[in-house]
Design an enzyme around this catalytic site. Sequence first.
Site, PDB file in Angstrom:
ATOM      1  N   HIS A  99       7.104 -16.661  64.227  1.00 59.40           N
ATOM      2  CA  HIS A  99       6.102 -16.016  63.858  1.00 59.40           C
ATOM      3  C   HIS A  99       5.265 -15.774  64.990  1.00 59.40           C
ATOM      4  O   HIS A  99       5.405 -16.389  66.210  1.00 59.40           O
ATOM      5  CB  HIS A  99       5.164 -16.729  62.908  1.00 59.40           C
ATOM      6  CG  HIS A  99       4.894 -18.059  63.318  1.00 59.40           C
ATOM      7  ND1 HIS A  99       5.787 -19.167  63.132  1.00 59.40           N
ATOM      8  CD2 HIS A  99       3.589 -18.479  63.652  1.00 59.40           C
ATOM      9  CE1 HIS A  99       5.011 -20.161  63.679  1.00 59.40           C
ATOM     10  NE2 HIS A  99       3.809 -19.787  64.051  1.00 59.40           N
ATOM     11  N   ASP A 101       1.050 -16.059  66.143  1.00 62.40           N
ATOM     12  CA  ASP A 101      -0.208 -16.578  65.474  1.00 62.40           C
ATOM     13  C   ASP A 101      -1.238 -15.687  65.087  1.00 62.40           C
ATOM     14  O   ASP A 101      -1.468 -14.670  65.844  1.00 62.40           O
ATOM     15  CB  ASP A 101      -0.780 -17.553  66.615  1.00 62.40           C
ATOM     16  CG  ASP A 101      -0.011 -18.830  66.765  1.00 62.40           C
ATOM     17  OD1 ASP A 101       0.614 -19.064  65.767  1.00 62.40           O
ATOM     18  OD2 ASP A 101      -0.036 -19.676  67.826  1.00 62.40           O
ATOM     19  N   HIS A 255       7.139 -17.460  68.162  1.00 62.24           N
ATOM     20  CA  HIS A 255       7.804 -18.788  68.264  1.00 62.24           C
ATOM     21  C   HIS A 255       7.997 -19.464  67.117  1.00 62.24           C
ATOM     22  O   HIS A 255       7.894 -18.891  65.869  1.00 62.24           O
ATOM     23  CB  HIS A 255       6.717 -19.640  69.182  1.00 62.24           C
ATOM     24  CG  HIS A 255       5.209 -19.727  68.391  1.00 62.24           C
ATOM     25  ND1 HIS A 255       4.494 -18.772  68.494  1.00 62.24           N
ATOM     26  CD2 HIS A 255       4.863 -20.573  67.600  1.00 62.24           C
ATOM     27  CE1 HIS A 255       3.231 -19.146  67.864  1.00 62.24           C
ATOM     28  NE2 HIS A 255       3.470 -20.326  67.278  1.00 62.24           N
ATOM     29  N   ARG A 270      -3.673 -27.271  69.218  1.00 57.91           N
ATOM     30  CA  ARG A 270      -3.282 -26.017  69.650  1.00 57.91           C
ATOM     31  C   ARG A 270      -4.993 -25.322  69.826  1.00 57.91           C
ATOM     32  O   ARG A 270      -6.052 -25.537  69.017  1.00 57.91           O
ATOM     33  CB  ARG A 270      -2.971 -25.104  68.719  1.00 57.91           C
ATOM     34  CG  ARG A 270      -2.529 -23.675  69.439  1.00 57.91           C
ATOM     35  CD  ARG A 270      -1.672 -23.055  68.237  1.00 57.91           C
ATOM     36  NE  ARG A 270      -2.700 -22.297  67.208  1.00 57.91           N
ATOM     37  CZ  ARG A 270      -2.009 -21.768  65.986  1.00 57.91           C
ATOM     38  NH1 ARG A 270      -0.923 -22.127  65.569  1.00 57.91           N
ATOM     39  NH2 ARG A 270      -2.949 -21.167  65.304  1.00 57.91           N
TER      40      ARG A 270
END
Length: 283
Positions: A99, A101, A255, A270
């Site tokens: 995917h 983000d 990723h 994150r």
Amino acid sequence: MSERLSITPLGPYIGAQISGADLTRPLSDNQFEQLYHAVLRHQVVFLRDQAITPQQQRALAQRFGELHIHPVYPHAEGVDEIIVLDTHNDNPPDNDNWHTDVTFIETPPAGAILAAKELPSTGGDTLWTSGIAAYEALSVPFRQLLSGLRAEHDFRKSFPEYKYRKTEEEHQRWREAVAKNPPLLHPVVRTHPVSGKQALFVNEGFTTRIVDVSEKESEALLSFLFAHITKPEFQVRWRWQPNDIAIWDNRVTQHYANADYLPQRRIMHRATILGDKPFYRAG
């Protein structure tokens, strides 16, 4: 101390390891410029031994741009811009697909900074793949077919309702997120706003259909593109160590976090950097 960063490519298409920077302190303008251009060139970069706090991670991310606050994931205490990805037996990984983000918003993130806080003794690697390399590997007629097509991205594809029914508060937060994030369209081929390079911009995590073709054609195209983008030759794989940092360009990469470490625990922090509205411009 030298201001020059050491940048070592990890493959021909994507990935580099950087040394010579201390992210626990503010980078000089010179060093930040080197870091910024390394991310543009290599699409994802990695730094070892960076024991940064959530506040320091936020401050570094803010030098790249305004930050996104995630509608569902929990945040670090007192630092809403840092999401905590804490996975273990009682909270197993929920994103077992490739995917990009947060492509379910009008201006998907330009990038992200991921910090490794607690790791399993083995496993838990993350892989990134290059949408630029995947696009450039296509034949010219196929590139022409894809250029100008639009695809729908939907928050609910990676965040289905059944996962958010543990408490009424959690379910209400999910309903609010759905109301704020209706399905929307992005170009199938995206032009990078800085480099001008073209990249494939569909991902298994959020892309549901290509709207400019029939349903069967959409299924066939997406099936091919999801497989093509994630071919091993377009990838880099990172084996995490405690206090590692990854910084990537979310506009042109996808990723995948390997979920091979349960029942051990993995905690990552994150920061997500807001971007601009995706567009396609013929080269």
